[in-house]
Design a protein around this motif. Sequence first.
Motif, PDB file in Angstrom:
ATOM      1  N   ASN A  86      -4.739   0.957  -3.702  1.00 29.31           N
ATOM      2  CA  ASN A  86      -4.236   0.304  -2.497  1.00 29.31           C
ATOM      3  C   ASN A  86      -5.413  -0.331  -1.770  1.00 29.31           C
ATOM      4  O   ASN A  86      -6.459   0.318  -1.589  1.00 29.31           O
ATOM      5  N   GLY A  89      -4.550  -3.626   4.595  1.00 27.03           N
ATOM      6  CA  GLY A  89      -3.359  -3.266   5.366  1.00 27.03           C
ATOM      7  C   GLY A  89      -2.069  -3.444   4.591  1.00 27.03           C
ATOM      8  O   GLY A  89      -1.272  -2.497   4.462  1.00 27.03           O
ATOM      9  N   ASP A  90      -1.832  -4.621   4.078  1.00 28.44           N
ATOM     10  CA  ASP A  90      -0.595  -4.843   3.335  1.00 28.44           C
ATOM     11  C   ASP A  90      -0.550  -4.027   2.053  1.00 28.44           C
ATOM     12  O   ASP A  90       0.535  -3.716   1.543  1.00 28.44           O
ATOM     13  N   GLY A  91      -1.723  -3.685   1.519  1.00 25.50           N
ATOM     14  CA  GLY A  91      -1.772  -2.858   0.314  1.00 25.50           C
ATOM     15  C   GLY A  91      -1.515  -1.385   0.577  1.00 25.50           C
ATOM     16  O   GLY A  91      -1.380  -0.603  -0.369  1.00 25.50           O
ATOM     17  N   GLY A  92      -1.482  -1.007   1.860  1.00 26.80           N
ATOM     18  CA  GLY A  92      -1.184   0.383   2.212  1.00 26.80           C
ATOM     19  C   GLY A  92      -2.382   1.302   2.185  1.00 26.80           C
ATOM     20  O   GLY A  92      -2.228   2.524   2.153  1.00 26.80           O
ATOM     21  N   GLN A  93      -3.603   0.739   2.242  1.00 23.56           N
ATOM     22  CA  GLN A  93      -4.794   1.590   2.223  1.00 23.56           C
ATOM     23  C   GLN A  93      -4.967   2.264   3.575  1.00 23.56           C
ATOM     24  O   GLN A  93      -4.991   1.579   4.607  1.00 23.56           O
ATOM     25  N   SER A  94      -5.079   3.594   3.570  1.00 24.78           N
ATOM     26  CA  SER A  94      -5.239   4.326   4.830  1.00 24.78           C
ATOM     27  C   SER A  94      -6.597   5.017   4.935  1.00 24.78           C
ATOM     28  O   SER A  94      -6.969   5.445   6.033  1.00 24.78           O
TER      29      SER A  94
END
Length: 113
Positions: A86, A89-94
């Motif tokens: 990921n 942001g759009d890739g969902g990396q947290s």
Amino acid sequence: MSDPCLFCRIVRKEIPSTIIFENDHVVAFRDIDPKAPTHVLVVPREHVSSLNDATDGAMLGALLLAAAGIARTEGIAESGYRAVINTGGDGGQSVGHVHVHVMGGRRLAWPPG
Ligand code: AMP
């Protein structure tokens, strides 16, 4: 001041995790909130914030080779699995330390939500 990077702290074993594999380049540990029966994170020892900042091909190769090895040792190589990075942001990396999710043990939907 302590290192703010969660995965750097896991790599240095300053905070607990369930490490299942490590070598000179990578550390792999179980995701704390698994989304599949097998859900392992593979991270480089070196801090790299995301795939966007990765320039070391050997490090990226080490991540993927470790992911494939973990799939074998977890018994999901033949049934199938997903290796996911990921990014942003759009890739969902947290977590801002590049990592490969190795997920399997159930049929994974495609496309992801
Ligand atoms: P991502 O959202 O792609 O950045 O993935 C970060 C992952 O790290 C998530 O799947 C979290 O469940 C996982 N995670 C967060 N904190 C921990 C922790 N302390 N130990 C293991 N996994 C964690």
